[in-house]
Scaffold this motif. Structure first.
Motif, PDB file in Angstrom:
ATOM      1  N   GLY A 141       0.775  -1.228   0.000  1.00 38.75           N
ATOM      2  CA  GLY A 141       0.000   0.000   0.000  1.00 38.75           C
ATOM      3  C   GLY A 141       0.810   1.285   0.000  1.00 38.75           C
ATOM      4  N   GLU A 142       2.121   1.189   0.116  1.00 32.26           N
ATOM      5  CA  GLU A 142       2.962   2.390   0.160  1.00 32.26           C
ATOM      6  C   GLU A 142       3.037   3.042  -1.223  1.00 32.26           C
ATOM      7  N   GLU A 143       3.107   4.369  -1.228  1.00 30.03           N
ATOM      8  CA  GLU A 143       3.248   5.113  -2.472  1.00 30.03           C
ATOM      9  C   GLU A 143       4.384   6.108  -2.342  1.00 30.03           C
ATOM     10  N   VAL A 144       4.971   6.473  -3.475  1.00 31.74           N
ATOM     11  CA  VAL A 144       6.133   7.347  -3.468  1.00 31.74           C
ATOM     12  C   VAL A 144       6.216   8.098  -4.795  1.00 31.74           C
ATOM     13  N   GLU A 145       6.783   9.310  -4.738  1.00 25.80           N
ATOM     14  CA  GLU A 145       7.152  10.030  -5.956  1.00 25.80           C
ATOM     15  C   GLU A 145       8.659   9.922  -6.095  1.00 25.80           C
ATOM     16  N   MET A 146       9.098   9.576  -7.286  1.00 28.55           N
ATOM     17  CA  MET A 146      10.521   9.343  -7.541  1.00 28.55           C
ATOM     18  C   MET A 146      10.992  10.333  -8.598  1.00 28.55           C
ATOM     19  N   GLY A 147      12.190  10.875  -8.416  1.00 28.82           N
ATOM     20  CA  GLY A 147      12.678  11.926  -9.288  1.00 28.82           C
ATOM     21  C   GLY A 147      13.635  11.469 -10.366  1.00 28.82           C
ATOM     22  N   LEU A 148      13.629  12.239 -11.441  1.00 27.49           N
ATOM     23  CA  LEU A 148      14.569  12.074 -12.559  1.00 27.49           C
ATOM     24  C   LEU A 148      15.073  13.469 -12.921  1.00 27.49           C
ATOM     25  N   GLN A 149      16.381  13.643 -12.845  1.00 22.79           N
ATOM     26  CA  GLN A 149      17.008  14.897 -13.271  1.00 22.79           C
ATOM     27  C   GLN A 149      17.855  14.567 -14.491  1.00 22.79           C
ATOM     28  N   PHE A 150      17.667  15.310 -15.573  1.00 19.51           N
ATOM     29  CA  PHE A 150      18.324  14.961 -16.828  1.00 19.51           C
ATOM     30  C   PHE A 150      18.592  16.192 -17.672  1.00 19.51           C
ATOM     31  N   TYR A 151      19.374  15.987 -18.712  1.00 17.21           N
ATOM     32  CA  TYR A 151      19.521  16.984 -19.765  1.00 17.21           C
ATOM     33  C   TYR A 151      19.770  16.248 -21.080  1.00 17.21           C
ATOM     34  N   VAL A 152      19.435  16.912 -22.168  1.00 17.89           N
ATOM     35  CA  VAL A 152      19.684  16.387 -23.510  1.00 17.89           C
ATOM     36  C   VAL A 152      20.920  17.108 -24.039  1.00 17.89           C
ATOM     37  N   ASP A 153      21.892  16.344 -24.471  1.00 17.65           N
ATOM     38  CA  ASP A 153      23.158  16.903 -24.952  1.00 17.65           C
ATOM     39  C   ASP A 153      22.925  17.778 -26.183  1.00 17.65           C
ATOM     40  N   GLN A 154      23.688  18.850 -26.279  1.00 14.43           N
ATOM     41  CA  GLN A 154      23.571  19.771 -27.414  1.00 14.43           C
ATOM     42  C   GLN A 154      23.971  19.126 -28.735  1.00 14.43           C
ATOM     43  N   ASP A 155      24.721  18.030 -28.675  1.00 14.33           N
ATOM     44  CA  ASP A 155      25.157  17.357 -29.901  1.00 14.33           C
ATOM     45  C   ASP A 155      24.103  16.425 -30.486  1.00 14.33           C
ATOM     46  N   LEU A 156      22.897  16.398 -29.905  1.00 20.66           N
ATOM     47  CA  LEU A 156      21.817  15.585 -30.450  1.00 20.66           C
ATOM     48  C   LEU A 156      21.620  15.967 -31.913  1.00 20.66           C
ATOM     49  N   PRO A 157      21.588  14.983 -32.821  1.00 16.21           N
ATOM     50  CA  PRO A 157      21.399  15.311 -34.238  1.00 16.21           C
ATOM     51  C   PRO A 157      20.175  16.198 -34.461  1.00 16.21           C
ATOM     52  N   SER A 158      20.298  17.143 -35.358  1.00 16.26           N
ATOM     53  CA  SER A 158      19.253  18.149 -35.574  1.00 16.26           C
ATOM     54  C   SER A 158      17.954  17.568 -36.135  1.00 16.26           C
ATOM     55  N   ASP A 159      18.007  16.373 -36.707  1.00 15.38           N
ATOM     56  CA  ASP A 159      16.784  15.785 -37.253  1.00 15.38           C
ATOM     57  C   ASP A 159      15.926  15.114 -36.178  1.00 15.38           C
ATOM     58  N   ILE A 160      16.396  15.075 -34.943  1.00  8.16           N
ATOM     59  CA  ILE A 160      15.622  14.471 -33.846  1.00  8.16           C
ATOM     60  C   ILE A 160      15.005  15.592 -33.023  1.00  8.16           C
ATOM     61  N   SER A 161      13.680  15.619 -32.967  1.00  8.40           N
ATOM     62  CA  SER A 161      12.990  16.657 -32.206  1.00  8.40           C
ATOM     63  C   SER A 161      12.142  16.070 -31.074  1.00  8.40           C
ATOM     64  N   THR A 162      12.000  14.747 -31.057  1.00 10.65           N
ATOM     65  CA  THR A 162      11.218  14.086 -30.009  1.00 10.65           C
ATOM     66  C   THR A 162      11.967  12.859 -29.518  1.00 10.65           C
ATOM     67  N   LEU A 163      12.089  12.755 -28.196  1.00 15.34           N
ATOM     68  CA  LEU A 163      12.664  11.569 -27.558  1.00 15.34           C
ATOM     69  C   LEU A 163      11.575  10.940 -26.707  1.00 15.34           C
ATOM     70  N   THR A 164      11.567   9.631 -26.621  1.00 13.89           N
ATOM     71  CA  THR A 164      10.647   8.943 -25.735  1.00 13.89           C
ATOM     72  C   THR A 164      11.460   8.146 -24.732  1.00 13.89           C
ATOM     73  N   LEU A 165      11.281   8.465 -23.460  1.00 12.81           N
ATOM     74  CA  LEU A 165      11.931   7.731 -22.385  1.00 12.81           C
ATOM     75  C   LEU A 165      10.900   6.774 -21.811  1.00 12.81           C
ATOM     76  N   SER A 166      11.203   5.502 -21.912  1.00 13.91           N
ATOM     77  CA  SER A 166      10.292   4.466 -21.458  1.00 13.91           C
ATOM     78  C   SER A 166      10.928   3.719 -20.287  1.00 13.91           C
ATOM     79  N   TYR A 167      10.143   3.488 -19.243  1.00 14.80           N
ATOM     80  CA  TYR A 167      10.596   2.704 -18.095  1.00 14.80           C
ATOM     81  C   TYR A 167       9.733   1.454 -17.982  1.00 14.80           C
ATOM     82  N   THR A 168      10.390   0.314 -17.790  1.00 18.35           N
ATOM     83  CA  THR A 168       9.684  -0.922 -17.467  1.00 18.35           C
ATOM     84  C   THR A 168      10.042  -1.273 -16.033  1.00 18.35           C
ATOM     85  N   LEU A 169       9.037  -1.510 -15.213  1.00 17.45           N
ATOM     86  CA  LEU A 169       9.244  -1.810 -13.800  1.00 17.45           C
ATOM     87  C   LEU A 169       9.194  -3.313 -13.584  1.00 17.45           C
ATOM     88  N   TYR A 170      10.239  -3.853 -12.952  1.00 14.51           N
ATOM     89  CA  TYR A 170      10.367  -5.279 -12.691  1.00 14.51           C
ATOM     90  C   TYR A 170      10.356  -5.551 -11.190  1.00 14.51           C
TER      91      TYR A 170
END
Length: 177
Positions: A141-170
């Motif tokens: 029954g316990e609940e929690v908020e968990m944090g993610l601190q990130f940045y996208v590198d400036q060298d990301l190719p210019s043709d990419i405008s959307t990233l999808t971060l997917s998490y699978t919980l095991y």
């Protein structure tokens, strides 16, 4: 007699082939991991904290980062991002939260495994702090908020405008009574 010798040679050759295939099967996983690390395929992100490179922020570009979560089979947790997407400028540090609740009648330990799509963008997605670096033990029954601190590198190719971060919980722990 020559037929027996022929069968014996064939059995020996086939046995060697089976052993070689078995050995290749064991070597395949580490070889695949090395291949993915080199090419950036499979969307594997860093599994340790990155340091923030304060080389400035590229405000001329905006990248949309989408967040998706899913539970592996057999883990009765509610697991979701607090927000579904965020716009970031390359080089800009962001902080987002994920929510988890153990709906089981016993304590469980979960581990979130990340993946970035498109796969080649994984090399440019840097997690400074992430709940995925450690196990997440939750009582019934316990609940929690968990944090993610990130940045996208400036060298990301210019043709990419959307990233999808997917998490699978095991579920990585034993049931506790």
């Amino acid at each position: 007699m020559s037929e027996t010798v022929s069968h014996s040679k064939t059995v020996k050759k086939l046995s060697l082939v089976v052993l070689a295939m078995f050995g290749f099967g064991f070597a395949l996983v580490p070889l695949y991991d090395v291949f993915c690390d080199i090419t950036g395929l499979n969307g594997k992100t860093n599994d340790t904290a990155a340091t923030y490179n304060a080389n400035g922020v590229d405000e001329s570009r905006t990248i949309t980062v989408q967040f998706i979560t899913r539970n592996a089979q057999g883990i009765p947790w509610q697991f979701s991002p607090v927000i579904n997407s965020i716009d970031v400028h390359p080089g800009e540090m962001k902080f987002v939260k994920f929510y988890a609740k153990n709906k089981a009648g016993h304590a469980m330990t979960g581990q979130a495994v990340p993946s970035v799509s498109p796969g080649m963008a994984a090399n440019y997605f840097n997690k400074i702090e992430c709940f995925c670096f450690t196990n997440q033990p939750l009582a019934a029954g316990e609940e929690v908020e968990m944090g993610l601190q990130f940045y996208v590198d400036q060298d990301l190719p210019s043709d990419i405008s959307t990233l999808t971060l997917s998490y699978t919980l095991y579920d990585i722990g034993k049931k506790s009574s």
